[in-house]
Design an enzyme around this catalytic site. Sequence first.
Site, PDB file in Angstrom:
ATOM      1  N   TYR A 197     -39.957  61.568  53.549  1.00 60.89           N
ATOM      2  CA  TYR A 197     -41.307  61.050  53.288  1.00 60.89           C
ATOM      3  C   TYR A 197     -42.364  62.008  53.856  1.00 60.89           C
ATOM      4  O   TYR A 197     -43.363  62.322  53.190  1.00 60.89           O
ATOM      5  CB  TYR A 197     -41.406  59.665  53.936  1.00 60.89           C
ATOM      6  CG  TYR A 197     -42.667  58.897  53.657  1.00 60.89           C
ATOM      7  CD1 TYR A 197     -42.847  58.232  52.436  1.00 60.89           C
ATOM      8  CD2 TYR A 197     -43.675  58.783  54.612  1.00 60.89           C
ATOM      9  CE1 TYR A 197     -44.006  57.497  52.191  1.00 60.89           C
ATOM     10  CE2 TYR A 197     -44.820  58.053  54.379  1.00 60.89           C
ATOM     11  CZ  TYR A 197     -44.981  57.406  53.165  1.00 60.89           C
ATOM     12  OH  TYR A 197     -46.131  56.685  52.933  1.00 60.89           O
ATOM     13  N   LYS A 256     -45.169  63.970  51.718  1.00 63.18           N
ATOM     14  CA  LYS A 256     -46.594  63.702  51.955  1.00 63.18           C
ATOM     15  C   LYS A 256     -47.331  64.959  52.435  1.00 63.18           C
ATOM     16  O   LYS A 256     -48.505  65.155  52.110  1.00 63.18           O
ATOM     17  CB  LYS A 256     -46.749  62.554  52.955  1.00 63.18           C
ATOM     18  CG  LYS A 256     -46.235  61.210  52.418  1.00 63.18           C
ATOM     19  CD  LYS A 256     -47.007  60.778  51.199  1.00 63.18           C
ATOM     20  CE  LYS A 256     -46.561  59.445  50.630  1.00 63.18           C
ATOM     21  NZ  LYS A 256     -47.332  59.030  49.456  1.00 63.18           N
TER      22      LYS A 256
END
Length: 248
Positions: A157, A161
């Site tokens: 993640y 991001k």
Amino acid sequence: MAGPLDGQVAVVTGSSRGIGRACVMELARAGATVVVNYAANQPAANATLMDILKEGGSGIVVRADVSDPEQAKQLIDTAIESYDKVDILVNNAGINRDRTIARMSTDEWDTVIKTDLSSMFYCTAAAVPSMRERNYGRIINISSIIGQMGNVGQANYAAAKAGMIAFTKTAARELARNQITVNAVCPGFVETEMVGSLSDEVKAAVLANIPLGRFGTAEEIAAIVRFLCVEGGFFTGAQLSPNGGQYM
Ligand code: NAP
């Protein structure tokens, strides 16, 4: 609905629930015609559109798994076939599959990278020609505080991001000559189903690190998206960080 975004067309990926839903509601209130996108939860997407229509807004629902390049392109193509153009693209669809690096499977890595990072490239590449035709566009990428600071158990993640932030800066430089702005919003912890799935123990630990002492709301993130579309025309390549002071 009359407002500052009257006549504009906005596509928000992953807008059946959570932050994406708040974004389509807010953009519709500002006058934009919205494309509500979902991958699996059709009832939630339909309920979101119903709420928009009830308030006098306009739009359609389009199912597309934006982690798939063909479906992402179809989502944008459907918006253009329906409304002739795309003015605003909010790359919001995202998932997490949290696990420490030692335990993370290749599938958990790939799924998050495809859904959170590659989808942004697919949708942006499909939407840019329409924006270039008019020398106007607002692209807003919903990144995360985790892409700025990293976090244990979130390597996939965090990488996705952080990649969104670097993509934002590159796209901002490439597209500025066409008056298309590209910005990243990097929320801290926001009360949605994504955060709802955390244990009470983890939530308490997170809250202890937020100076303002609370989670954010989806509406607060949507207000920033609206700002970037309405008043924020001199922002490009920026990171806006609504995070309660958790990361400075
Ligand atoms: P959420 O409540 O779990 O909603 C996720 C949305 O994304 C849903 O509409 C879902 O559609 C859609 N989606 C998931 N995979 C998709 C795919 N492959 N194709 C199309 N749509 C897909 O999440 P959220 O908390 O609102 O998060 C939205 C974004 O904000 C994410 O990118 C997330 O990383 C980011 N963010 C969230 C927080 C937070 O604390 N909540 C903080 C920072 C950043 P279905 O309904 O069909 O499943």
